[in-house]
Design an enzyme around this catalytic site. Structure first.
Site, mmCIF file in Angstrom:
data_model
loop_
_atom_site.group_PDB
_atom_site.id
_atom_site.type_symbol
_atom_site.label_atom_id
_atom_site.label_comp_id
_atom_site.label_asym_id
_atom_site.label_seq_id
_atom_site.Cartn_x
_atom_site.Cartn_y
_atom_site.Cartn_z
ATOM 1 N N LYS A 14 0.865 -1.186 0.000
ATOM 2 C CA LYS A 14 0.000 0.000 0.000
ATOM 3 C C LYS A 14 0.894 1.226 0.000
ATOM 4 O O LYS A 14 1.695 1.422 0.910
ATOM 5 C CB LYS A 14 -0.904 -0.023 1.226
ATOM 6 C CG LYS A 14 -1.860 1.168 1.309
ATOM 7 C CD LYS A 14 -2.859 0.966 2.441
ATOM 8 C CE LYS A 14 -3.826 2.131 2.534
ATOM 9 N NZ LYS A 14 -4.849 1.904 3.571
ATOM 10 N N ASP A 104 -16.062 1.798 9.161
ATOM 11 C CA ASP A 104 -16.261 1.976 7.716
ATOM 12 C C ASP A 104 -16.492 0.623 7.042
ATOM 13 O O ASP A 104 -15.940 0.341 5.982
ATOM 14 C CB ASP A 104 -15.056 2.687 7.093
ATOM 15 C CG ASP A 104 -15.373 3.265 5.712
ATOM 16 O OD1 ASP A 104 -16.565 3.518 5.432
ATOM 17 O OD2 ASP A 104 -14.429 3.462 4.926
ATOM 18 N N LYS A 106 -18.212 -1.854 4.741
ATOM 19 C CA LYS A 106 -19.010 -1.782 3.527
ATOM 20 C C LYS A 106 -18.526 -2.888 2.588
ATOM 21 O O LYS A 106 -17.429 -3.437 2.791
ATOM 22 C CB LYS A 106 -18.882 -0.402 2.869
ATOM 23 C CG LYS A 106 -17.448 0.064 2.640
ATOM 24 C CD LYS A 106 -17.421 1.519 2.189
ATOM 25 C CE LYS A 106 -15.974 2.023 2.074
ATOM 26 N NZ LYS A 106 -15.940 3.448 1.685
ATOM 27 N N ASN A 109 -14.924 -3.198 1.294
ATOM 28 C CA ASN A 109 -13.888 -3.486 2.288
ATOM 29 C C ASN A 109 -13.922 -4.942 2.739
ATOM 30 O O ASN A 109 -13.222 -5.320 3.676
ATOM 31 C CB ASN A 109 -14.028 -2.568 3.502
ATOM 32 C CG ASN A 109 -13.578 -1.151 3.195
ATOM 33 O OD1 ASN A 109 -12.864 -0.915 2.230
ATOM 34 N ND2 ASN A 109 -14.002 -0.201 4.010
ATOM 35 N N ASP A 125 -9.074 -2.264 5.234
ATOM 36 C CA ASP A 125 -9.162 -0.800 5.298
ATOM 37 C C ASP A 125 -9.545 -0.293 6.690
ATOM 38 O O ASP A 125 -10.718 -0.078 7.002
ATOM 39 C CB ASP A 125 -10.142 -0.259 4.263
ATOM 40 C CG ASP A 125 -9.913 1.237 4.012
ATOM 41 O OD1 ASP A 125 -9.254 1.888 4.851
ATOM 42 O OD2 ASP A 125 -10.379 1.746 2.980
ATOM 43 N N THR A 143 -18.974 5.866 5.739
ATOM 44 C CA THR A 143 -19.570 6.013 4.418
ATOM 45 C C THR A 143 -21.079 6.105 4.602
ATOM 46 O O THR A 143 -21.697 5.172 5.124
ATOM 47 C CB THR A 143 -19.202 4.808 3.530
ATOM 48 O OG1 THR A 143 -17.774 4.706 3.474
ATOM 49 C CG2 THR A 143 -19.752 4.992 2.123
#
Length: 373
Positions: A14, A104, A106, A109, A125, A143
């Protein structure tokens, strides 16, 4: 993708450009990742820096995103969805036991470990994750499509916000469209804050009552009455045999392609939407509330400096403008146009790697000697 020279083992790298670090949560992500080790959580292996970049050596997860696998699966049942959610719950339960809230969760991810048919699900993430100190948080992060009502209402919240997000993901996995859809942003946020969703016919006609009961408990408006991960793991839809083994792939995939066209997955419910919502709330108050830095809108980048969802530079890939990001919303199930536009994510070379001195994460370990492939 990188290779450890000594063993030949492959990893994911990353890359974050230092000049964009102000708009990332790299230090927070490292602090969280160094504390966790679970079979359903993408792990951090090492950390390096060059003159212009920071590099996180991550466990390589090559099986692709959850939605992609469902679209390509051919046969897909409630039981398949239950198995996915069980693994997510196990990972999130582990995080909560270690006083970490993801914030987060979702579908994008949630990744498959490899391309095997029975590959495990990996949670990824942790840029917005939070280490709990006193059990309550107040920063408006996440989100919007998956965020709990109390977060949008700017009230203090707890780890149950992750359980709400898992409820939203479960809903989508069983019908292919999101529980909250509106062509008007204000009404959309209002529906979320009221927890106003339904199990529409014909999309939910063949879904078990057990699955609906599970979702109701995960998406309870009152966070004190919402399921914790421990309760969710013993619900019959997860722990017993109440999930139907009937193929629902046709209906789910049709709705998924319309509601979550591939080109929109990483843009839908952009953070700019929730920032815009917060600004609207502030404008109606006599004493404006300051936006937390976590919710500050990221700058609109030039096409040559577009970033992918991990903060990596994507030369020439382009980036949606802030105005476009704010206008995204969901319509009625089945009404969105189909779009399957793909993107190529390019890598870029940089100066030689060296172990980072800024974060002394691995003082007792030998740094991985890596080669970019």
């Amino acid at each position: 993708m990188v290779r450890e020279k000594r063993t030949g083992k492959m990893y994911a790298l990353k890359c974050l450009k230092k000049k964009h670090l102000a708009h990332s949560n790299l230090e927070n992500e490292i602090n969280v990742l160094r504390r966790i080790q679970h079979e359903n959580v993408v792990g951090l292996e090492d950390f390096y820096e060059s003159r212009t970049h920071y590099y996180l050596v991550m466990q390589l997860v090559s099986g692709g995103e959850l939605f992609d696998r469902i679209l390509d699966k051919g046969v897909y049942t409630e039981k398949d969805a239950s198995m996915v959610i069980k693994q997510v719950l196990q990972a999130v339960s582990y995080l909560h036991e270690n006083s970490i809230v993801h914030r987060d969760l979702k579908p994008e991810n949630l990744l498959y470990y490899n391309t095997d048919e029975n590959a495990k699900i990996m949670v990824s993430d942790f840029g917005l994750s939070k280490t709990l100190e006193h059990g309550v948080m107040s920063t408006a992060c996440g989100t919007p499509g998956y965020v709990a009502p109390e977060v949008l209402a700017q009230r203090p919240y707890s780890k149950t916000v992750d359980c709400w997000s898992i409820g939203v993901i479960t809903y989508i996995l069983l019908c292919g469209y999101p529980p909250f859809f509106e062509d008007n942003e204000t009404r959309l946020f209002s529906k979320i804050m009221r927890a106003e969703y339904a199990f529409h016919s014909p999309f939910w006609d063949d879904i078990s009552e057990s699955a609906k009961d599970f979702i109701r408990n995960m998406m309870h408006k009152n966070p004190t009455r919402r399921f914790l991960t421990e309760q969710a793991l013993i619900h019959p839809w997860i722990a017993e045999n109440t999930a139907k083994d009937v193929d629902i792939s046709h209906s789910v995939c049709e709705q998924m392609e319309r509601s979550f066209a591939k080109s929109k997955w990483k843009q839908a419910f952009h953070a700019a939407s929730v920032v815009h919502h917060m600004k609207k709330l502030q404008s109606s108050l006599s004493e404006p509330l300051p936006l937390h830095p976590c919710m500050a809108p990221a700058p609109c980048l030039h096409e040559a400096e577009a970033l992918d969802p991990n903060g990596n530079l994507v030369p020439g890939a382009g980036s949606p403008s802030c105005s476009n990001a704010e206008s995204l919303s969901h319509s009625e199930p089945g009404s969105a146009e189909k779009s399957r536009e793909g993107k190529d994510f390019l890598s870029e070379t940089d100066a030689a790697f060296r172990p980072s001195k800024r974060w002394e994460l691995f003082q007792s370990r030998t740094n991985v000697d890596i080669a970019v492939t």
